[in-house]
Design a protein around this motif. Sequence first.
Motif, mmCIF file in Angstrom:
data_model
loop_
_atom_site.group_PDB
_atom_site.id
_atom_site.type_symbol
_atom_site.label_atom_id
_atom_site.label_comp_id
_atom_site.label_asym_id
_atom_site.label_seq_id
_atom_site.Cartn_x
_atom_site.Cartn_y
_atom_site.Cartn_z
ATOM 1 N N ASP A 173 6.269 5.305 -0.442
ATOM 2 C CA ASP A 173 6.480 4.837 0.929
ATOM 3 C C ASP A 173 6.501 5.953 1.963
ATOM 4 N N THR A 174 6.647 7.189 1.522
ATOM 5 C CA THR A 174 6.742 8.312 2.447
ATOM 6 C C THR A 174 5.748 9.401 2.057
ATOM 7 N N ILE A 175 5.642 10.384 2.937
ATOM 8 C CA ILE A 175 4.770 11.537 2.710
ATOM 9 C C ILE A 175 5.647 12.782 2.796
ATOM 10 N N GLY A 217 13.390 20.996 0.747
ATOM 11 C CA GLY A 217 12.761 22.176 1.338
ATOM 12 C C GLY A 217 11.406 21.890 1.948
ATOM 13 N N CYS A 218 11.164 20.625 2.274
ATOM 14 C CA CYS A 218 9.885 20.227 2.864
ATOM 15 C C CYS A 218 10.160 19.300 4.046
ATOM 16 N N LEU A 219 9.102 18.724 4.588
ATOM 17 C CA LEU A 219 9.230 17.702 5.615
ATOM 18 C C LEU A 219 8.987 16.342 4.977
ATOM 19 N N ARG A 220 9.629 15.319 5.538
ATOM 20 C CA ARG A 220 9.400 13.950 5.069
ATOM 21 C C ARG A 220 8.863 13.163 6.264
ATOM 22 N N PRO A 272 7.406 23.071 16.222
ATOM 23 C CA PRO A 272 7.845 24.357 15.661
ATOM 24 C C PRO A 272 9.151 24.298 14.860
ATOM 25 N N PRO A 273 10.202 23.583 15.319
ATOM 26 C CA PRO A 273 11.428 23.570 14.509
ATOM 27 C C PRO A 273 11.213 22.973 13.115
ATOM 28 N N LEU A 274 10.346 21.991 13.027
ATOM 29 C CA LEU A 274 10.055 21.391 11.722
ATOM 30 C C LEU A 274 9.232 22.341 10.862
ATOM 31 N N ARG A 275 8.231 22.976 11.460
ATOM 32 C CA ARG A 275 7.433 23.946 10.693
ATOM 33 C C ARG A 275 8.331 25.055 10.161
ATOM 34 N N ASP A 276 9.224 25.533 11.008
ATOM 35 C CA ASP A 276 10.142 26.597 10.589
ATOM 36 C C ASP A 276 11.046 26.128 9.453
ATOM 37 N N ALA A 277 11.594 24.921 9.572
ATOM 38 C CA ALA A 277 12.507 24.407 8.551
ATOM 39 C C ALA A 277 11.835 24.313 7.185
ATOM 40 N N ALA A 278 10.553 23.950 7.174
ATOM 41 C CA ALA A 278 9.831 23.786 5.909
ATOM 42 C C ALA A 278 9.048 25.034 5.511
ATOM 43 N N GLY A 279 9.062 26.057 6.353
ATOM 44 C CA GLY A 279 8.330 27.278 6.036
ATOM 45 C C GLY A 279 6.825 27.101 6.083
ATOM 46 N N ILE A 280 6.359 26.161 6.891
ATOM 47 C CA ILE A 280 4.921 25.882 6.970
ATOM 48 C C ILE A 280 4.281 26.830 7.975
ATOM 49 N N ALA A 281 3.254 27.533 7.513
ATOM 50 C CA ALA A 281 2.551 28.484 8.372
ATOM 51 C C ALA A 281 1.089 28.066 8.515
ATOM 52 N N ASP A 282 0.209 28.606 7.687
ATOM 53 C CA ASP A 282 -1.231 28.360 7.843
ATOM 54 C C ASP A 282 -1.775 27.231 6.974
ATOM 55 N N LEU A 283 -0.979 26.748 6.018
ATOM 56 C CA LEU A 283 -1.415 25.651 5.157
ATOM 57 C C LEU A 283 -0.292 24.633 4.968
ATOM 58 N N ALA A 284 -0.683 23.371 4.882
ATOM 59 C CA ALA A 284 0.279 22.299 4.615
ATOM 60 C C ALA A 284 -0.223 21.499 3.426
ATOM 61 N N TRP A 285 0.656 21.277 2.454
ATOM 62 C CA TRP A 285 0.358 20.509 1.246
ATOM 63 C C TRP A 285 1.013 19.148 1.417
ATOM 64 N N PHE A 286 0.184 18.118 1.644
ATOM 65 C CA PHE A 286 0.653 16.750 1.842
ATOM 66 C C PHE A 286 0.725 16.069 0.479
ATOM 67 N N VAL A 287 1.879 15.490 0.172
ATOM 68 C CA VAL A 287 2.071 14.816 -1.112
ATOM 69 C C VAL A 287 2.530 13.390 -0.863
ATOM 70 N N GLY A 288 1.775 12.433 -1.412
ATOM 71 C CA GLY A 288 2.167 11.035 -1.305
ATOM 72 C C GLY A 288 3.361 10.744 -2.184
ATOM 73 N N ASN A 289 4.313 10.031 -1.629
ATOM 74 C CA ASN A 289 5.548 9.710 -2.344
ATOM 75 C C ASN A 289 5.839 8.221 -2.183
ATOM 76 N N PHE A 348 0.865 -1.176 0.000
ATOM 77 C CA PHE A 348 0.000 0.000 0.000
ATOM 78 C C PHE A 348 0.900 1.224 0.000
ATOM 79 N N PHE A 349 0.587 2.179 -0.864
ATOM 80 C CA PHE A 349 1.430 3.350 -1.018
ATOM 81 C C PHE A 349 0.633 4.633 -0.826
ATOM 82 N N PHE A 350 1.366 5.701 -0.523
ATOM 83 C CA PHE A 350 0.776 7.029 -0.396
ATOM 84 C C PHE A 350 0.767 7.681 -1.770
ATOM 85 N N HIS A 351 -0.418 8.132 -2.198
ATOM 86 C CA HIS A 351 -0.577 8.776 -3.502
ATOM 87 C C HIS A 351 -1.399 10.046 -3.337
#
Length: 171
Positions: free
Chosen positions: A138-140, A58-61, A119-136, A5-8
């Motif tokens: 085995d990972t997100i 430039g995102c979170l994994r 917070p450190p992760l949000r800061d690293a990825a520049g995430i503020a009021d919206l998060a765009w989740f992308v299936g990859n 099963f994969f993230f899409h």
Amino acid sequence: MERSFFFHGGYLNAVDAKGRVSLPAPFRKVIEKRAKLSFPGGDDEDKSLKIGDFAKKGCLRAFDQTYSAKLYASIRDSVAKRGLDPIEELDAIGDMTQATFGGSPDVPYDAAGRMVLPPPLRDAAGIADLAWFVGNADTIQIWNPDRFRANCADQADLLRQLDYALGERAK
């Protein structure tokens, strides 16, 4: 044949001032299915993702316990092929697992998928009021939508999904 099963897909979710965001329902379903296959009779209460800074993109994994187990096995196998003595092997495994897992805290989520991005992760990825989740597979990946647009201009299908989601949110 092994069943996988994969993230899409891509999903846009709001992030509140405290960093609370919901993991998309389709991703939660994949995690549950993978856990049942990989850990039969396991604890259904252990709902968490390992989330780290994916600086190269430039995102979170994020990945679940199933992928954590695959990663650890891969590290062990890779080190074993080096033909090191047991102490050197132990040190090499420790170094690789620290680099892989050390900067990625376990982030729990509840039955509705609500979690708090540290917070450190949000800061690293520049995430503020919206998060765009992308299936990859085995990972997100978890992106600031503007960063995704700037870094992934070649992904027209996902950009269309993002634009649609942003348009729906604006209504």
